[in-house]
Design a protein around this motif. Structure first.
Motif, mmCIF file in Angstrom:
data_model
loop_
_atom_site.group_PDB
_atom_site.id
_atom_site.type_symbol
_atom_site.label_atom_id
_atom_site.label_comp_id
_atom_site.label_asym_id
_atom_site.label_seq_id
_atom_site.Cartn_x
_atom_site.Cartn_y
_atom_site.Cartn_z
ATOM 1 N N ALA A 447 15.619 49.723 -11.322
ATOM 2 C CA ALA A 447 16.384 49.733 -12.566
ATOM 3 C C ALA A 447 15.515 50.250 -13.687
ATOM 4 N N THR A 448 16.138 50.745 -14.728
ATOM 5 C CA THR A 448 15.445 51.193 -15.936
ATOM 6 C C THR A 448 16.192 50.651 -17.139
ATOM 7 N N GLU A 449 15.450 50.442 -18.234
ATOM 8 C CA GLU A 449 16.085 49.941 -19.448
ATOM 9 C C GLU A 449 17.079 50.962 -19.990
ATOM 10 N N PRO A 451 18.143 55.450 -19.620
ATOM 11 C CA PRO A 451 17.956 56.616 -18.737
ATOM 12 C C PRO A 451 16.626 57.313 -18.944
ATOM 13 N N GLU A 452 16.129 57.328 -20.179
ATOM 14 C CA GLU A 452 14.854 57.986 -20.441
ATOM 15 C C GLU A 452 13.698 57.002 -20.548
ATOM 16 N N GLY A 453 13.923 55.733 -20.262
ATOM 17 C CA GLY A 453 12.915 54.714 -20.438
ATOM 18 C C GLY A 453 12.148 54.403 -19.179
ATOM 19 N N PRO A 454 11.186 53.459 -19.262
ATOM 20 C CA PRO A 454 10.377 53.080 -18.099
ATOM 21 C C PRO A 454 11.178 52.214 -17.145
ATOM 22 N N PRO A 455 10.723 52.057 -15.911
ATOM 23 C CA PRO A 455 11.436 51.210 -14.946
ATOM 24 C C PRO A 455 11.192 49.736 -15.233
ATOM 25 N N LEU A 456 12.122 48.908 -14.815
ATOM 26 C CA LEU A 456 11.947 47.464 -14.896
ATOM 27 C C LEU A 456 11.190 46.936 -13.691
ATOM 28 N N ASN A 457 11.343 47.542 -12.550
ATOM 29 C CA ASN A 457 10.582 47.204 -11.350
ATOM 30 C C ASN A 457 10.602 48.410 -10.424
ATOM 31 N N PHE A 458 9.675 48.420 -9.479
ATOM 32 C CA PHE A 458 9.597 49.537 -8.535
ATOM 33 C C PHE A 458 9.006 49.039 -7.217
ATOM 34 N N ARG A 459 9.338 49.759 -6.147
ATOM 35 C CA ARG A 459 8.820 49.431 -4.810
ATOM 36 C C ARG A 459 7.871 50.546 -4.375
ATOM 37 N N TRP A 460 6.656 50.101 -4.038
ATOM 38 C CA TRP A 460 5.619 51.058 -3.607
ATOM 39 C C TRP A 460 4.894 50.484 -2.403
ATOM 40 N N ARG A 461 4.843 51.266 -1.342
ATOM 41 C CA ARG A 461 4.212 50.844 -0.085
ATOM 42 C C ARG A 461 4.796 49.507 0.402
ATOM 43 N N ARG A 462 6.118 49.428 0.349
ATOM 44 C CA ARG A 462 6.898 48.297 0.853
ATOM 45 C C ARG A 462 6.665 47.002 0.080
ATOM 46 N N ALA A 463 6.092 47.094 -1.124
ATOM 47 C CA ALA A 463 5.881 45.911 -1.971
ATOM 48 C C ALA A 463 6.614 46.112 -3.287
ATOM 49 N N MET A 464 7.288 45.077 -3.770
ATOM 50 C CA MET A 464 8.025 45.143 -5.021
ATOM 51 C C MET A 464 7.116 44.723 -6.167
ATOM 52 N N HIS A 465 7.161 45.493 -7.245
ATOM 53 C CA HIS A 465 6.360 45.209 -8.433
ATOM 54 C C HIS A 465 7.308 45.099 -9.628
ATOM 55 N N ARG A 466 7.199 43.958 -10.365
ATOM 56 C CA ARG A 466 8.009 43.763 -11.558
ATOM 57 C C ARG A 466 7.204 44.179 -12.782
ATOM 58 N N VAL A 467 7.749 45.063 -13.568
ATOM 59 C CA VAL A 467 7.035 45.617 -14.716
ATOM 60 C C VAL A 467 7.153 44.642 -15.884
ATOM 61 N N SER A 468 5.989 44.260 -16.423
ATOM 62 C CA SER A 468 5.977 43.378 -17.589
ATOM 63 C C SER A 468 5.704 44.138 -18.881
ATOM 64 N N ARG A 469 4.942 45.229 -18.804
ATOM 65 C CA ARG A 469 4.653 46.039 -19.976
ATOM 66 C C ARG A 469 4.696 47.512 -19.575
ATOM 67 N N ALA A 470 4.985 48.355 -20.552
ATOM 68 C CA ALA A 470 5.049 49.800 -20.285
ATOM 69 C C ALA A 470 4.774 50.566 -21.568
ATOM 70 N N GLU A 471 4.111 51.703 -21.405
ATOM 71 C CA GLU A 471 3.849 52.615 -22.519
ATOM 72 C C GLU A 471 4.265 54.017 -22.084
ATOM 73 N N GLY A 472 4.878 54.737 -22.998
ATOM 74 C CA GLY A 472 5.284 56.104 -22.683
ATOM 75 C C GLY A 472 6.641 56.399 -23.272
ATOM 76 N N PRO A 473 7.162 57.539 -22.971
ATOM 77 C CA PRO A 473 6.637 58.523 -22.002
ATOM 78 C C PRO A 473 5.668 59.528 -22.619
ATOM 79 N N GLU A 474 4.827 60.104 -21.740
ATOM 80 C CA GLU A 474 4.003 61.265 -22.068
ATOM 81 C C GLU A 474 4.555 62.430 -21.245
ATOM 82 N N ARG A 475 5.138 63.394 -21.940
ATOM 83 C CA ARG A 475 5.816 64.484 -21.250
ATOM 84 C C ARG A 475 4.827 65.607 -20.942
#
Length: 527
Positions: A447-449, A451-475
């Motif tokens: 999910a993302t906050e 359409p152009e924002g950072p993700p709320l969580n992501f799955r990488w190498r079969r592990a789920m990571h919940r995003v607590s902070r984010a900075e960006g974007p840098e295009r």
């Protein structure tokens, strides 16, 4: 490298190995010392090769030669005459490797050794004979050692390569005094001039059968009928024209060596001898105001095998302790590749490349004012132990695409110590991960906050990571000036999960730019 010798100073030794192919095979069968010890009687050995759909004799040994067999004779005729001969397929490449190995071995007499294929060598021994007690003892030593290694050899020594070549092949083992080359050649057949067989046959057809007959014949008619190369060979042999020979290896500016009464085998003994030789080399380098940038250790084994171990230095070097350390690392790396056999009888240390040696300012304690020398030595030792590809340094590149922004160059101690780079540094002013992946890895974004924002969580190498902070974007847009560049625009985010781990993620593509939705990747990990 090509060297020209002057008539009044040069001395050239020509070595001829008339049975080299057969000797190579018999050494493999009976051992290297087969000529100097009693061996079982072998059948005559003949080497054959195919020429124009016919098997012909390419080479033979002494016993087969004594049976009136000759190179070029058809194998069917040879077998009909002598059914008991031993026939082996010729291997010209193996013969050449053997000739090159013998050239390496002859380096103990002089560093100027040239190949004279398919069965000869040229050695420039100018100024070397006194090291062996004179020309005659040196010639005897060479022939005796070759005989002990299983080779029948003949040698000639003269002031010109042509006269030495002729003396080896037509005089057996002869030393031609300086200035006597013309008298020697005058009584030898035309074959001693190294001319084409067609030219030789043409000369013999008009009654010119010796080199002496050519010397007394007007030159102009000879040139018109037989070409200029005939007189060139004649003038080179008698010393009227200089002849260039090309050593197969470059001649080091400086070399020191030790001939041992007892061969050594242990690595510790070799390293100790390297330290002693480096001390002698240091004196020569100091006298020239130079340091070594490339060093080579040459080990001559008693059975004619030769090992050459080379290494480079980041800075001009002449300290024996440091030289020994570098070769300690190099020898440790090559321990399994170097077979001492019955031991090494001659050890040589050479400076292959030298450069000006600038003295470094020291502090009152006697230590160097900067740590550059220590760092350069560290780089040299690691490269000596692990190879030139073991150390790299990141060099900034003028590109804003992350995977192109840094280039890995081979580490050079001098440039690292000085903090220099051949590429201008680019100031990006952006935080980048400590670890950047070679290739971005795909991630699944749940999910993302926005359409152009950072993700709320992501799955990488079969592990789920919940995003607590984010900075960006840098295009970061693709570099349009690169041909074939079709990568999509990237929006990079620095994100931190609930456990405090920080990642560098990017969204590839823009919403609405294509029918397919943008994809997410992870490109690096922050410290």
């Amino acid at each position: 490298m090509t060297t020209l010798f002057k008539k009044e100073s040069r001395r050239v030794l020509a070595v001829w190995l008339p049975y080299l192919p057969a000797d190579r095979i018999l050494r493999q069968r009976l051992g290297r010392s087969w000529r100097s010890v009693q061996t079982p009687l072998q059948p005559p050995l003949v080497l054959s090769q195919r020429e124009n759909n016919t098997q012909r004799i390419a080479a033979l040994d002494e016993r087969a030669e004594g049976l009136k067999l000759k190179p070029g004779m058809g194998m069917a005729d040879a077998r009909a005459m002598h059914p008991d001969i031993d026939v082996v397929e010729a291997d010209p490449e193996a013969d050449r490797r053997m000739l090159e190995a013998l050239a390496d071995w002859c380096d103990r007499f002089t560093p100027l050794v040239a190949l004279d294929p398919p069965d000869g060598l040229f050695l420039d021994v100018t100024g070397c004979a006194h090291l062996f007690g004179g020309e005659a003892p040196m010639l005897d030593d060479l022939l005796t050692r070759l005989l002990g290694q299983g080779f029948h050899a003949r040698a000639g020594l003269a002031s010109t390569p042509g006269a030495a070549w002729a003396a080896a092949r037509f005089m057996g083992a002869d030393i031609v005094p300086p200035g006597e080359e013309e008298a020697l050649m005058a009584r030898l057949p035309l074959s001693a001039l190294r001319i084409d067989p067609e030219v030789r046959d043409g000369l013999e057809s008009v009654g010119l059968r010796t080199a002496g007959a050519l010397l007394s014949t007007p030159r102009a008619p000879l040139v018109r009928r037989f070409g200029k190369s005939l007189l060139t060979r004649l003038d080179q042999a008698v010393g009227r024209m200089e002849e260039a020979i090309s050593p197969r290896l470059p001649v080091p500016p400086l070399s020191v060596e030790r001939l041992l009464a007892e061969p050594i085998q242990q690595r510790e003994d070799i390293e100790g001898l390297v330290g002693l030789l480096a001390g002698t080399l240091k004196s020569d380098l100091e006298r020239r105001g130079e340091g070594a940038r490339a060093l080579q250790l040459t080990l001559f084994r008693v059975d004619a095998a030769v090992y050459r171990i080379a290494l480079g230095t980041s800075r001009p070097l002449r300290d024996p302790v440091l030289v020994r350390r570098l070769f300690h690392e190099k020898l440790a790396r090559l321990a399994e590749d170097i077979d001492a056999g019955f031991g090494f009888e001659l050890v040589r240390l050479s400076a292959l490349a030298v450069a000006r040696f600038d003295m470094e300012q020291t502090a009152l304690t006697g230590e160097a004012a900067s740590g550059g020398e220590a760092l350069a030595l560290f780089v040299d030792r690691v490269k000596a132990r692990l190879g030139d590809g073991a150390l790299f340094r990141p060099v900034p590149v003028a590109s804003h695409v992350p995977e192109r922004a840094v280039r890995l160059d081979p580490a050079v101690g001098r440039s690292i110590a000085a903090g220099k780079s051949s590429t201008p540094r680019v100031d990006r002013g952006r935080e980048r991960p400590v670890r950047l992946f070679r290739h971005p890895e795909p991630v699944d974004v749940a999910a993302t906050e926005l359409p152009e924002g950072p993700p709320l969580n992501f799955r990488w190498r079969r592990a789920m990571h919940r995003v607590s902070r984010a900075e960006g974007p840098e295009r970061i847009a693709p570099e349009w000036w690169r041909e074939g560049e079709d990568a999509a625009t990237r929006d990079y985010f620095r994100v931190e999960d609930a456990e405090g781990r920080r990642y560098w993620l990017f969204r590839q593509g823009l919403y609405g730019a294509s029918a397919e939705p943008p994809r997410w990747f992870i490109h690096g990990i922050f410290a």
